[in-house]
Design an enzyme around this catalytic site. Sequence first.
Site, PDB file in Angstrom:
ATOM      1  N   TYR A 155     -23.749  28.813  10.194  1.00  0.00           N
ATOM      2  CA  TYR A 155     -23.502  27.373  10.043  1.00  0.00           C
ATOM      3  C   TYR A 155     -23.216  26.766  11.406  1.00  0.00           C
ATOM      4  O   TYR A 155     -22.437  27.321  12.185  1.00  0.00           O
ATOM      5  CB  TYR A 155     -22.307  27.127   9.107  1.00  0.00           C
ATOM      6  CG  TYR A 155     -22.058  25.647   8.893  1.00  0.00           C
ATOM      7  CD1 TYR A 155     -22.995  24.872   8.227  1.00  0.00           C
ATOM      8  CD2 TYR A 155     -20.898  25.034   9.364  1.00  0.00           C
ATOM      9  CE1 TYR A 155     -22.792  23.505   8.036  1.00  0.00           C
ATOM     10  CE2 TYR A 155     -20.684  23.670   9.173  1.00  0.00           C
ATOM     11  CZ  TYR A 155     -21.639  22.915   8.511  1.00  0.00           C
ATOM     12  OH  TYR A 155     -21.436  21.565   8.325  1.00  0.00           O
ATOM     13  N   ASP A 254     -21.901  29.996  19.145  1.00  0.00           N
ATOM     14  CA  ASP A 254     -21.137  28.955  18.453  1.00  0.00           C
ATOM     15  C   ASP A 254     -19.713  29.462  18.217  1.00  0.00           C
ATOM     16  O   ASP A 254     -19.461  30.255  17.312  1.00  0.00           O
ATOM     17  CB  ASP A 254     -21.833  28.613  17.132  1.00  0.00           C
ATOM     18  CG  ASP A 254     -21.164  27.445  16.432  1.00  0.00           C
ATOM     19  OD1 ASP A 254     -20.002  27.144  16.757  1.00  0.00           O
ATOM     20  OD2 ASP A 254     -21.809  26.833  15.562  1.00  0.00           O
ATOM     21  N   LYS A 281     -12.665  22.287  16.655  1.00  0.00           N
ATOM     22  CA  LYS A 281     -11.421  22.638  15.956  1.00  0.00           C
ATOM     23  C   LYS A 281     -10.208  22.795  16.885  1.00  0.00           C
ATOM     24  O   LYS A 281      -9.595  21.825  17.266  1.00  0.00           O
ATOM     25  CB  LYS A 281     -11.656  23.887  15.120  1.00  0.00           C
ATOM     26  CG  LYS A 281     -12.746  23.652  14.045  1.00  0.00           C
ATOM     27  CD  LYS A 281     -12.827  24.769  13.059  1.00  0.00           C
ATOM     28  CE  LYS A 281     -14.061  24.716  12.208  1.00  0.00           C
ATOM     29  NZ  LYS A 281     -13.914  24.005  10.961  1.00  0.00           N
TER      30      LYS A 281
HETATM   31  N1  PMP Z   1     -20.224  25.562  13.778  1.00  0.00           N
HETATM   32  C1  PMP Z   1     -19.420  26.385  13.093  1.00  0.00           C
HETATM   33  C2  PMP Z   1     -19.497  27.861  13.326  1.00  0.00           C
HETATM   34  C3  PMP Z   1     -18.525  25.846  12.162  1.00  0.00           C
HETATM   35  O1  PMP Z   1     -17.741  26.676  11.445  1.00  0.00           O
HETATM   36  C4  PMP Z   1     -18.467  24.438  11.987  1.00  0.00           C
HETATM   37  C5  PMP Z   1     -17.513  23.768  11.017  1.00  0.00           C
HETATM   38  N2  PMP Z   1     -16.769  24.564  10.212  1.00  0.00           N
HETATM   39  C6  PMP Z   1     -19.329  23.634  12.736  1.00  0.00           C
HETATM   40  C7  PMP Z   1     -20.194  24.224  13.619  1.00  0.00           C
HETATM   41  C8  PMP Z   1     -19.347  22.134  12.569  1.00  0.00           C
HETATM   42  O2  PMP Z   1     -18.211  21.565  13.106  1.00  0.00           O
HETATM   43  P1  PMP Z   1     -17.721  20.097  12.623  1.00  0.00           P
HETATM   44  O3  PMP Z   1     -17.301  20.247  11.197  1.00  0.00           O
HETATM   45  O4  PMP Z   1     -16.597  19.757  13.560  1.00  0.00           O
HETATM   46  O5  PMP Z   1     -18.892  19.184  12.781  1.00  0.00           O
END
Ligand code: PMP
Length: 443
Positions: A155, A254, A281
């Site tokens: 994700y 990521d 985060k």
């Molecule tokens: N990449 C990863 C690995 C994530 O876990 C998340 C959100 N949980 C995101 C991207 C997207 O981040 P955001 O919700 O701040 O857009």
Amino acid sequence: MSETRHLDAISGRYSEARPLSQAHFGRDRQVMPGGVKGAYYHAPYPLTMARGEGCYLWDVDGHRYVDFANHHTSQVLGHNHEAVTEAIATQLQRGIALGAAMGNEVELAEEMCSRVKSLERVRFCNSGTEATLHAIRLARGFTGRPKIAKFEGGYHGSHDAVEISVAPALDKAGPAEAPHAVPQVRGMAPHAIDEMLILPYDDEASVARLVSAHREELACIILDPKAGVLPQRAEFMRSVAETAHRSEVPLILDEIVGFRVGTGGIQEHFGITPDLTTFGKIIGGGLPVGAFGGRAELMDLLDGTRGPTGFFQSGTYSGHPLVMAAGMATLSQLTPAAFDHMNELTQRLCDGIERQLQRLGVGGKAVHNGSVFSIYFTDGELTDYRSLARCDKKRAQPVFLALLERGYFLSHNLGMNALSLPTQVEHVDGLIEAFGEAVGATL
Ligand code: PMP
């Protein structure tokens, strides 16, 4: 009691004890589709919280919970940590946002670059989604190649380039060793899936074969270190990094669920050096944030002071002074000892949960990466997205509700939970016991 009757009974007790949350949700959904956070809906309705302090949350009906979700893992210091609230209050005295640098953005950028070895430059934005969007665009512009490769089940946020094969139905996903690209939602640009190569987790041979077959057209490989929320083997992570390096395809790691294992990020833990890394985060201390950074050669393409490069990235709220202050205050608390404390407690928690599952004869696993953990119900091995997709997901809901009844707040599907620094042994041991009772009641 049958499974359905058990769920009905526990949902009934939940609703009876939480009328104010129910009223809030009823009002929310009149004006916001599915309530404030559609993706986090769970039946019968989600809680409305009144306040948080340390590792506790209180809902509007007055129930107290030990928080094991911590705002989608971002509240690593727990709630209202003094260092963070004071930093925000101090910054607030100077103004909210003045349309110019205020000096604290550089502190956070320097701190991140000193912690994470592969970071020579960093750029702030407002969410993890923006971070992956800009990192991918930079890689495309740098290489002049069109396609990106991502892993099945990974994700990276909610934009067209990446919301593909996040959780595909297995009957649409194609062969395990060469997965099909499956759009996650309707309404995406139709060509988005043509520009995507999907790689399997936990299968280094297939990754090497697919990347080598497509290397001429690949702008980057973007790697979420957790398939869904399942940590990957270190050898697999290293092999992906080597494949990217050998094929001269930039690797974007990521780390948006980052700073959860140690001071140098997941990359230090696995011993890999990505070309670019995305963050979110924790580096905002609970306020909205994203960042991407990496090799100066790539990142300096965004340096407009060098004359036109054809690259640009900006945002009204990027590098917002309150966010920078909260992020810096948070990182300053994340010492090696803080990571050890959270990592050891998470190990204890996962061991305890697996002991309960064994005692009850229920197939399942508790897995963790540092202080982020997930609980799955399955009799099979867990290795990749497809093994996760075969888990018994129905089992999570009654357990989640029963844990709330016992005063423990986890993510509603029991995936992607996290400890915070104020969590102590008694909270962890309490959750282990409550988990045993909650699962036992479903049998
Ligand atoms: N990449 C990863 C690995 C994530 O876990 C998340 C959100 N949980 C995101 C991207 C997207 O981040 P955001 O919700 O701040 O857009």
